[in-house]
Design an enzyme around this catalytic site. Structure first.
Site, short mmCIF file in Angstrom:
data_model
loop_
_atom_site.label_atom_id
_atom_site.label_comp_id
_atom_site.label_asym_id
_atom_site.label_seq_id
_atom_site.Cartn_x
_atom_site.Cartn_y
_atom_site.Cartn_z
N HIS A 469 46.98 -30.88 -26.17
CA HIS A 469 45.54 -30.67 -26.38
C HIS A 469 45.26 -30.37 -27.85
CE1 HIS A 469 41.61 -28.54 -25.19
NE2 HIS A 469 41.82 -28.10 -26.41
N GLU A 470 46.02 -29.44 -28.43
CA GLU A 470 45.75 -29.02 -29.81
C GLU A 470 46.20 -30.06 -30.83
OE1 GLU A 470 43.85 -26.62 -30.26
OE2 GLU A 470 44.05 -25.34 -28.49
N HIS A 474 42.75 -32.58 -30.30
CA HIS A 474 41.89 -32.25 -31.46
C HIS A 474 42.38 -32.93 -32.74
CE1 HIS A 474 39.50 -29.59 -29.13
NE2 HIS A 474 40.40 -28.64 -29.00
N GLU A 527 36.22 -30.67 -26.41
CA GLU A 527 37.23 -30.04 -25.54
C GLU A 527 37.62 -31.01 -24.43
OE1 GLU A 527 38.84 -27.46 -26.29
OE2 GLU A 527 37.53 -26.87 -27.94
#
Length: 756
Positions: A469-470, A474, A527
């Site tokens: 995710h990070e 992103h 997100e």
């Protein structure tokens, strides 16, 4: 208007909310409380590293007080009142007094939980969900405890004044006060109470026209004698507008006419609080490990002193370049989740120490990142021209100030830096360890035979999801930009939109950012994109090998990761407000959208079925067919992810809103009947844990770590000991700052008069 008194119109409106609150607006007595464990990581620091960590922590804790002023009009007064109360008597001493005043043990515990919640959320609205919470005991009883306390005996007028100012609002559940929001939809102190979404949009256009960031601003609207609005854009800084020292900011501090409206740019918001931040950043500089850290701190000091986001960007540049520090930190006006418009940053600061074992796995993930980015379902032209290999570390948090503690972070949030300079990822290991520990009996909405598997693999699967995710969520994707000279960062002739088969029709112009363009949906949309990338790439065997999972274990990690996401999509309904058709939490809205996408994929991949629980009350079951994750789930996610990225890259706000808001709509349409299911979710919801953090204290030249028990009383004690030198002075400062602006939060229908 000064401090509102009991009997004032402000207080009378607050009292209109009626009797005790329902469960949605209280923190239960049995709420989970955990302590952050960083003892071993702190022990391994050298004396110099401890001093560096100590002063950064002090800066973070001081700055975190600004969040009270960013949350609700009454939050600073509640904080000041409770701080005075517990400084005079610790929770055990106050308990004796409370029982003597006629409170039951349960009522006193309810008060402690409420006070711990105020400290934990830095205000009286939940940091996760933006819902107000109120004390779960009669107001008259709490009043007796407060007015009969030792603090009240020592300073009767002061304590009574604080209670009169915030007591009614503390308990009020008047509809507009139940949630954070703009105008009639909620309360926010990022904007004066008379601002609407139209004012917010106008102000954003003004800021974009002047190339000013909204991150460190608040917007105040006055109406002059002719009924014309006058807007004040106030920057956060130590210095006020009177300063003669020339800087890049002083030329910005003036009056502007914009589209027939008057704007005045001022500064000095939170000045005395930021002065404390700057003092400790100066002290931390003496213990920096290298020149990059020194330059980073110098720029942060410049940013907070002058009110300059450009200086904060320069500091962030040095921070990105400071690879693999032993003590990691970041501080400033960072996340925009709680601004109803989505542009203003809440103050936060964290200080943490590297966890070497987990960081080694993340380093392997970074090493594989360029290869993994090619697996994402969009054409190469939609990916950054060069992958800027970031730092990715697992950290044990020493200090995290602000309204809440996340599990992972990908920062900085400045689009221009992220596209050209890179970013850093951190996974907060000791937060993950306590926040996501799950008890079987509290596991809702899962089949019995899924529960043991879920408990076994929830932690490991979340490590994988946070990493993906990070770093690759992103950290992926390109924004198509035309700069101030008219040059494009993509080839207009050759780049084709894969959704339309045509050339690119839209992009970001100079001064526009992702947040400013997509505003109210930007945080949640991003997100959702990052969560989807995590689900998509966790299917890659190479990723799972990096984290040490192969064969049947790897399949279980995939299954639990996907199962956790669809369950979270159902739990998300707690954070939806049907009365105004709005979501109150970006991550949870994102997870609901993903649930909708996977339900839409059909073929029995995901089902959500209403049932009746063993207690005879409504219940539900979420099922995921693990044999269809790759054959049905992956193609559905692939299509969705491509659309998300293309709309983001091209700055297509209309298309992005239509897609995202379509999936985010909550209706009672069959077969799921989500509005009805929301009642079931609320009936069975579990409150988010409170986390107790340690303090550091300087004794001579040595830094001591002070730890506290995992209880509401322990959390209160940690705050009572957080500002030993200047607690009363800080409370005075907070109430003065709040009182100076109190007139701006009258009824939204009443515009404040023009007086300053």
């Amino acid at each position: 208007m000064g401090e509102p008194e009991a009997g004032s119109e402000f207080a009378i409106r607050a009292a209109a909310a009626g009797p005790m609150a329902d469960a949605q607006y209280i923190l239960p007595n049995d709420i989970g409380v955990s302590s952050l464990d960083c003892r071993e990581a702190f022990r391994l620091l050298s004396p110099t590293e401890r001093l560096y960590a100590h002063h950064l922590s002090r800066a973070a804790w001081y700055g975190g007080l600004a969040v009270l002023l960013q949350t609700s009009p009454e939050a600073p007064y509640i904080y000041a009142l409770f701080s005075r109360l517990f400084r005079a008597q610790d929770p055990d001493q106050l308990r004796q007094h409370a029982l003597a005043e006629g409170l039951t043990e349960e009522e006193y515990q309810a008060f402690l939980v409420y006070a711990a919640g105020i400290y934990s959320n830095m205000g009286n609205y939940k940091s996760f969900g933006d819902t107000k919470f109120v004390p779960n005991l009669p107001k008259e009883k709490l009043e007796r405890v407060i007015l009969g306390s030792k603090a009240a005996q020592q300073n009767p007028a002061e304590v009574r004044s604080l209670w009169q100012t915030c007591g009614e609002l503390m308990f009020s559940l008047e509809p507009r006060l139940r949630h954070l929001g703009l105008g009639k939809e909620g309360i926010t102190t990022y904007f004066s109470g008379n601002c609407t979404m139209e004012d917010a949009k106008l102000a954003q256009d003004f800021l974009d026209s002047q190339n000013l960031s909204a991150y460190n601003t608040r917007l105040f609207k006055d109406v002059d004698q002719d009924g014309k609005p006058r807007y004040e854009v106030r920057l956060a800084s130590v210095l006020g507008t009177e300063s003669a020292l020339h800087s890049e900011m002083t030329s910005r501090l003036k009056s502007y006419e914009f589209r027939g409206n008057h704007f005045q740019v001022t500064r000095g918001d939170y000045a005395p609080i930021l002065q404390k931040v700057v003092e400790h950043l100066e002290r931390a500089k003496a213990y920096a490990a290298n020149s990059r850290q020194e330059q980073m701190l110098a720029q942060y000091i410049e940013s907070f002193t002058q009110g300059s986001i450009e200086a904060h960007k320069r500091g962030s540049r040095f921070w990105i370049q400071d690879k693999g520090p032993i003590v990691e930190s970041y501080i400033g006006f960072i996340e925009s989740y709680r601004d109803p418009f989505g542009s203003r940053g809440e103050f936060e600061g964290f200080v943490a120490m590297v966890n070497k074992a987990m960081s080694a796995k993340f380093e392997c993930l970074v090493a594989s990142a360029e290869q993994l980015l090619k697996e994402l379902p969009w054409p190469p032209a939609f990916e950054k021209d060069k992958f800027l290999s970031p730092d990715f570390t697992s950290l044990d948090v020493l200090t995290f100030s602000g309204s809440g503690i996340p599990a992972g972070i990908n920062i900085p949030n400045y689009d221009d830096l992220r596209q050209t300079e890179g970013f850093k990822n951190v996974s907060l290991g000791n937060v993950l360890a306590v926040a996501y520990a799950t008890q079987r009996e509290k596991l809702t909405f899962l089949e019995e035979d899924d529960k043991d598997l879920y408990i076994r693999w929830k932690g490991p699967s979340f490590d994988v999801q946070v990493g993906l995710h990070e770093l690759l969520g992103h950290g992926s994707g390109k924004l198509f930009v035309q700069d101030e000279k008219g040059a494009f960062n993509f080839d207009q002739e050759t780049v084709i939109n894969p959704e339309t088969g045509e050339q690119i029709q839209s992009w970001y112009r100079s001064g526009e950012t992702w947040d400013s363009k997509f505003s109210t949906i930007a945080s949640s949309y991003e997100e959702c994109r990052a969560e989807s990338v995590g689900l998509y790439l966790c299917l890659n065997p190479q990723v799972l090998e990096i984290f040490g999972f192969e064969g049947a274990d790897a399949e279980d990690v995939i299954y639990v990761n996907w199962l956790n996401m669809v369950r979270a999509g159902l739990l998300a309904l707690e954070f939806y407000t049907p009365e105004v058709s709005s979501w109150r939490q970006a991550h949870m809205q994102a997870r609901f959208v993903i649930l909708r996408v996977l339900l839409e994929a059909g073929e029995g991949l995901v089902t959500v079925t209403p049932t009746t629980g063993t207690d005879g009350r409504p219940d539900a079951r979420v099922r995921l067919d693990r044999n269809k994750i790759r054959s049905v789930g992956k193609p559905a996610l692939e299509r969705f992810l491509r659309r998300l990225q293309v709309l983001k890259s091209t700055g297509d706000v209309a298309g992005g809103r239509a897609l995202y808001e379509g999936y985010a709509a909550v209706t009672d349409a069959p077969p799921e009947c989500f509005l009805t299911l929301r009642d079931t979710v609320l009936l069975r919801k579990e409150s988010r844990k409170l986390i107790v953090q340690p303090n550091t204290r300087l004794e001579g030249s040595e830094v001591q770590l002070l730890e506290y028990e995992a209880s509401a009383a322990g959390l209160i004690q940690s705050f009572s000991e957080r500002f030993p030198e200047d607690g009363p002075e800080l409370e005075e400062t907070l109430t003065q700052l709040a009182t100076a602006d109190a007139r701006f939060w009258k009824c939204p229908s009443e515009a404040p008069s023009g007086q300053a």
